[in-house]
Enzyme design. Structure first.
Site, PDB file in Angstrom:
ATOM      1  N   HIS A 392       0.520  -1.136   0.111  1.00 33.24           N
ATOM      2  CA  HIS A 392      -0.103  -0.113  -0.064  1.00 33.24           C
ATOM      3  C   HIS A 392       0.962   1.362   0.056  1.00 33.24           C
ATOM      4  CE1 HIS A 392      -3.698   2.317   1.187  1.00 33.24           C
ATOM      5  NE2 HIS A 392      -2.765   3.112   1.573  1.00 33.24           N
ATOM      6  N   GLU A 393       1.943   1.335   0.986  1.00 29.59           N
ATOM      7  CA  GLU A 393       2.530   2.528   1.016  1.00 29.59           C
ATOM      8  C   GLU A 393       3.739   2.704  -0.207  1.00 29.59           C
ATOM      9  OE1 GLU A 393       1.672   4.722   3.093  1.00 29.59           O
ATOM     10  OE2 GLU A 393       0.429   3.465   4.357  1.00 29.59           O
ATOM     11  N   HIS A 396       1.855   4.384  -3.078  1.00 25.81           N
ATOM     12  CA  HIS A 396       1.948   5.653  -2.879  1.00 25.81           C
ATOM     13  C   HIS A 396       3.082   6.377  -3.481  1.00 25.81           C
ATOM     14  CE1 HIS A 396      -1.892   6.561  -0.882  1.00 25.81           C
ATOM     15  NE2 HIS A 396      -1.667   5.663   0.263  1.00 25.81           N
ATOM     16  N   HIS A 399       3.643   5.927  -6.944  1.00 30.21           N
ATOM     17  CA  HIS A 399       3.163   7.092  -7.682  1.00 30.21           C
ATOM     18  C   HIS A 399       3.882   8.228  -7.643  1.00 30.21           C
ATOM     19  CE1 HIS A 399      -1.383   8.978  -8.086  1.00 30.21           C
ATOM     20  NE2 HIS A 399      -0.462   8.970  -9.258  1.00 30.21           N
TER      21      HIS A 399
HETATM   22 ZN   LIG Z   1      -3.039   5.170   1.689  1.00 28.10          ZN
END
Ligand SMILES: [Zn+2]
Length: 604
Positions: A392-393, A396, A399
Site C-alpha cells: 500500500h505505502e 503511494h 506514484h
Molecule cells: Zn493510503
C-alpha cells in the site's frame, strides 16, 4: 528467559533505516538551507503588485517561487520525518517547529498571488504565455486558477466573506471539542471482566472482540452517548450545512454540491454514480454479506456491533521483511519490469524505515517532496497485514516517484481524488496473488474477510455517507430543518437499505451520524469510493491482460496533477462519469462473495 523488547534506534542496522541524510547530511546543512529559504521568502513578498508588469516579471517570480517552495518542502519533510524516528529527541522537534513557522511565513508572503492573478485581464495572462516560452508549461495551472474567477465577488464582498470565515469554522471546532474533550463515555468490562475505559480509539479494538458482550457494551456505551447529545450535535451539524449553503449562494453556484465539485471539475454524474451504485447493489450484495457473517458467527440475530466481529484468524506464521519483499515483487509482477525494478530500487536505496524502535512514530505512511525520495515509514512486525501495508505505502511512493520524475514541479503532486488509487491497486494485486497462491481454508477466509471489510468500509459505508450529505443539504436547501428526528430517521433508512432485513437496527445506531467528523467537510468522502473503484478497474484490466492496460496504468502514475483528475483517469481507460468501472467493482465483489459462501461452507 529473554524478553522480546522494542530495540533502541541505534541498535537497528542502517540498511533497515531510511536514508534521510540524502536530503541533508547534517543538522547544520539543514540550518543553512533554512537561513537561505528565509531570505528567499522575504524576496517573494516584494513582487506583490508587480505581476501585471509584464511576462518577464511574472516568469521571474514563478522561478523564484518554485526554488523557494522546493527547498521549503525539503526542510519541512526532513524535520518532521527526522522527529518521527524518535519522538523523545528534542532537536528534530525544534527543527520541525521552525519549519512550521517558515511555512506560515511563506503563506503570508505569497498570499497576494492568487487574488492578483485573478484581478488581471485574461488576455494579459494569455499574452504572457505567448511571449515567454517557459510559461507555456503553466498554461493548465493558469487556466485552472482563472476558472475560479466566475465565482469571485467584488473586492468589498470578498473581504466580508473572508471575515465571516472564522464563524464558518465554529461548528467543526465545537464538534471536535465536545466529542474529544467534554463528552464522557462510560466504562465497560473487558473480556476478562476488568473495568476498561471506553474511547473512540478503543472502539476499533472492542468492535472486533470475539466476545459479543464486549462488542455490545462498547457499542451501547459509545453510540448511546452520542445519542444523548443528539440535540446539540444536530444544531452544530445544521450550522455547518448552513455555512455550505451560504457560501454556495454568495458565490453563485447552483448549490452546495456544485460548489464542492467545482474545484476539481468533477461532473455531478460521478457523485450520482457513487450513491446510485451503492443504493442499487446493497440489496444484491451487502445483504448477502450480512447473511454470510451472521451464518459464519452462528448468530440468531445480527446487530451493527456484529459487523466487525472476526470470522477468520490472521495466519500465525511470521513473514520476515525480505520474504515480504519477495511476495510483493511476485504479486506486483503484472505491472511489468519497469515497475518492479523501481520497487526494488526503493528498497535498496533505503526509502523505507522498516522496523519499530523505542520512541518511533506509530502506524505507516508514504511521504517526501519534489526533490527527495518518496520515503515510507513502517512499523513492520511480520504479519500478513504488514505485507499489505508494505505494498500500500509503496504504491503511494511509486506514484509520487513517477509523477515527480515525469512532471515539472508545478504538476508533480496528484490530487486527493487520485491519492488512494495506486495504493489500493497494489493491495488488489496482492490479494489476488495470495488468493491464487494459498489453498488452505484458514488463509482464504482471512484474505476474503480482509477484502470484505475493505469493500464495506471504503465503498458502501462511504457511499452511504455521501448519500446522507446530499440528502441533508438538499433538505436544508429547500427550506427544511435538520432536526435530530429528521437526521435519525434518514440514518435509519440508509442503514436499513444498506444492510437489509437480517440486521436489527438498534436505536443507538440511528444517531450514528452524530459521530462522523467528516460531515464537517461536506462532500469529501465520495473520493474514497471513486479511488477504490478506479483501483479495481485498473487491477482487473491488468490481471485480465487487457491490451495496453499496463502502459495506460503507468501513464496514469506518471501524470501527477497535470490535468483535471477525471481526465487523467479517462486517458488511462477509467471513465468515472460512466457506470462501467462501478459495475466492474461490484462484479468483483459479487464473485468474491460467492467464493466466501463456498469457503465458509454456507448455503447461498
Ligand atoms: Zn493510503
Amino acid at each position: 528467559m529473554t524478553i522480546n523488547e522494542v530495540p533502541e534506534r541505534k541498535s537497528i542496522p542502517d540498511k533497515d533505516k531510511w536514508n534521510l541524510e540524502a536530503i541533508y547530511p547534517t543538522f547544520e546543512a539543514w540550518r543553512n538551507a533554512y537561513d537561505q529559504t528565509t531570505a528567499g521568502i522575504e524576496e517573494l513578498g516584494k513582487y506583490s503588485g508587480k505581476l501585471g508588469e509584464g511576462s518577464a516579471t511574472l516568469l521571474e517570480f514563478i522561478r523564484k517561487e518554485e526554488a523557494v517552495s522546493l527547498e521549503l518542502g525539503k526542510l519541512y519533510v526532513y524535520a518532521n520525518m527526522k522527529s518521527h524516528e524518535d519522538l523523545r529527541e528534542s532537536k528534530p522537534m525544534e527543527l520541525a517547529s521552525l519549519a512550521e513557522s517558515l511555512m506560515v511565513k511563506y503563506s503570508a508572503a505569497t498570499a497576494f498571488f492568487e487574488p492578483e492573478i485573478l484581478a488581471l485581464p485574461h488576455e494579459y495572462i494569455n499574452d504572457c504565455i505567448k511571449n515567454e516560452h517557459e510559461l507555456t508549461r503553466y498554461e493548465f495551472f493558469f487556466r485552472k486558477l482563472l476558472r475560479e474567477r466566475e465565482h469571485i465577488l467584488s473586492h468589498e464582498l470578498e473581504e466580508l466573506l473572508a471575515r465571516a470565515g472564522e464563524m464558518k469554522a465554529v461548528p467543526e471546532n465545537a464538534f471536535t471539542l465536545l466529542t474529544d474533550a467534554d463528552m464522557p463515555f462510560p466504562n465497560i468490562q473487558d473480556e476478562s471482566g476488568n473495568p476498561a475505559e471506553l474511547t473512540e480509539e478503543r472502539w476499533y479494538r472492542f468492535s472486533r472482540s470475539k466476545d459479543r458482550r464486549v462488542r455490545h457494551d462498547a457499542f451501547t456505551g459509545i453510540y448511546g452517548t452520542y445519542a444523548k447529545y443528539q440535540h446539540a450535535i444536530s444544531a452544530l451539524y445544521s450550522g455547518s450545512v448552513k455555512g455550505d449553503i451560504f457560501y454556495s449562494r454568495a458565490r453563485k453556484y447552483k448549490d452546495s454540491l456544485d460548489m464542492a465539485l467545482f474545484s476539481e471539475n468533477v461532473p455531478e454524474d460521478v457523485y450520482s454514480n457513487v450513491v446510485g451504485t451503492a443504493r442499487e447493489y446493497s440489496p444484491k450484495l451487502m445483504h448477502k454479506l450480512v447473511a454470510l457473517r451472521k451464518n459464519a458467527l452462528s448468530l440468531e440475530d445480527f446487530h451493527f456491533y456484529d459487523l466487525n466481529a472476526p470470522i477468520s484468524h490472521e495466519p500465525e506464521r511470521r513473514i520476515d521483511f525480505p520474504e515480504a519483499v519477495e511476495i510483493a515483487v511476485k504479486a506486483l509482477a503484472p505491472l511489468g519490469d519497469e515497475y518492479i525494478s523501481d520497487f526494488k530500487r526503493g528498497i535498496s536505496e533505503r526509502w523505507i524505515d522498516i522496523y519499530e524502535n523505542k520512541g518511533k512514530r506509530k502506524g505507516a505512511y508514504s511521504w517526501g517532496t519534489y526533490g527527495t525520495s518518496p520515503y515510507v515509514l513502517l512499523n513492520y512486525d511480520g504479519t500478513l497485514h504488514d505485507v499489505f501495508t508494505l505494498v500500500h505505502e509503496m504504491g503511494h511512493s511509486l506514484h509520487s516517484y513517477y509523477s515527480r520524475n515525469n512532471q515539472p514541479q508545478v504538476y508533480a503532486d496528484y490530487t486527493i481524488l487520485l491519492a488512494e488509487v495506486a495504493s489500493t491497486t497494489n493491495e488488489a494485486l496482492l490479494l489476488e496473488y495470495l488468493l491464487n497462491d494459498s489453498q488452505d481454508t484458514e488463509s482464504r477466509k482471512w484474505l476474503l474477510s480482509y477484502y470484505y471489510d475493505m469493500v464495506r468500509a471504503t465503498f458502501f459505508r462511504q457511499a452511504m455517507f455521501a448519500d446522507f450529505e446530499r440528502e441533508t443539504h438538499k433538505h436544508a436547501e429547500s427550506g427544511g430543518v435538520l432536526t435530530p428526528e429528521y437526521l435519525n430517521d434518514l440514518w435509519r433508512k440508509l442503514n436499513a437499505h444498506c444492510y437489509g432485513p437480517d440486521m436489527t437496527i438498534d436505536d443507538e445506531l440511528c444517531a450514528e451520524w452524530a459521530r462522523i467528523p467528516h460531515f464537517y467537510s461536506a462532500f469529501y468522502v465520495y473520493k474514497y469510493v471513486t479511488g477504490f473503484t478506479a483501483a479495481n478497474a485498473f487491477s482487473s484490466a491488468i490481471l485480465n491482460h487487457e491490451e495496453g492496460a499496463v502502459d495506460r496504468y503507468l501513464n496514469f502514475l506518471k501524470s501527477g496533477g497535470s490535468d483535471y483528475s477525471l481526465n487523467i483517469l479517462r486517458r488511462a481507460g477509467v471513465d468515472l462519469t460512466e457506470a462501467g468501472p462501478f459495475e466492474r467493482t461490484m462484479r468483483t465483489f459479487g464473485e468474491r462473495l460467492n467464493e466466501g459462501f463456498k469457503v465458509w461452507g454456507i448455503e447461498a
